[in-house]
Design a protein around this motif. Structure first.
Motif, PDB file in Angstrom:
ATOM      1  N   GLU A  89       0.823  -1.218   0.000  1.00 10.63           N
ATOM      2  CA  GLU A  89       0.000   0.000   0.000  1.00 10.63           C
ATOM      3  C   GLU A  89       0.853   1.263   0.000  1.00 10.63           C
ATOM      4  N   GLY A  90       2.175   1.115   0.074  1.00 10.52           N
ATOM      5  CA  GLY A  90       3.049   2.276  -0.025  1.00 10.52           C
ATOM      6  C   GLY A  90       3.916   2.563   1.181  1.00 10.52           C
ATOM      7  N   LYS A  91       3.747   1.859   2.282  1.00 12.57           N
ATOM      8  CA  LYS A  91       4.594   2.107   3.446  1.00 12.57           C
ATOM      9  C   LYS A  91       6.010   1.620   3.160  1.00 12.57           C
ATOM     10  N   ASP A  92       6.988   2.455   3.510  1.00 12.58           N
ATOM     11  CA  ASP A  92       8.378   2.127   3.236  1.00 12.58           C
ATOM     12  C   ASP A  92       9.051   1.617   4.504  1.00 12.58           C
ATOM     13  N   TYR A  93       9.418   0.348   4.497  1.00 11.94           N
ATOM     14  CA  TYR A  93      10.123  -0.263   5.622  1.00 11.94           C
ATOM     15  C   TYR A  93      11.631  -0.303   5.385  1.00 11.94           C
TER      16      TYR A  93
END
Length: 127
Positions: A89-93
């Motif tokens: 969904e676009g979260k950058d880890y």
């Protein structure tokens, strides 16, 4: 070979558990929102990994510790799925998407590793 598998399993979980205290933000970010008390869960899972990794090294405790590791891996599996879904969904880890996909089946290899080691006895060592 048995000793290597046992010692490496123990070391893996002791190091992984210790990392919960050195890099808590990594573990806190991956926890699903529906779980309460993220900080407490991080500390608890880190202590569980350290404890179980240590207990694996003791022949009398090995079977119980391996079953504990298996249960822990099953319990944290939803967090791994959550991490992949939120990354999609676009979260950058800071971890590539392919690595998050690859991580899911690796959990089952880790379960197999604990299952394999659970009945090892030093007296049966042939190498």
């Amino acid at each position: 070979m048995k000793k290597f598998l046992v010692y490496s399993l123990g070391a893996f979980y002791i190091i992984a558990g210790t990392n919960h205290f050195f890099s808590p933000e990594f573990y806190l970010e991956m926890m699903p929102d529906y779980l309460p008390f993220h900080e407490l869960l991080n500390v608890t899972s880190g202590l569980a990994e350290i404890t179980l990794g240590s207990l694996v090294l003791y022949e009398r405790m090995r079977k119980m510790a391996c079953y504990g590791i298996i249960l822990l891996l099953l319990a944290i599996y939803p967090a791994n799925i959550n991490m992949l879904l939120t990354a999609l969904e676009g979260k950058d880890y800071g971890v590539p998407i392919w690595a998050l996909y690859a991580r899911l089946p690796f959990q089952f290899l880790f379960i197999y590793w604990a299952w394999l080691v659970r009945d090892f006895k030093w007296s049966e060592e042939t190498t």
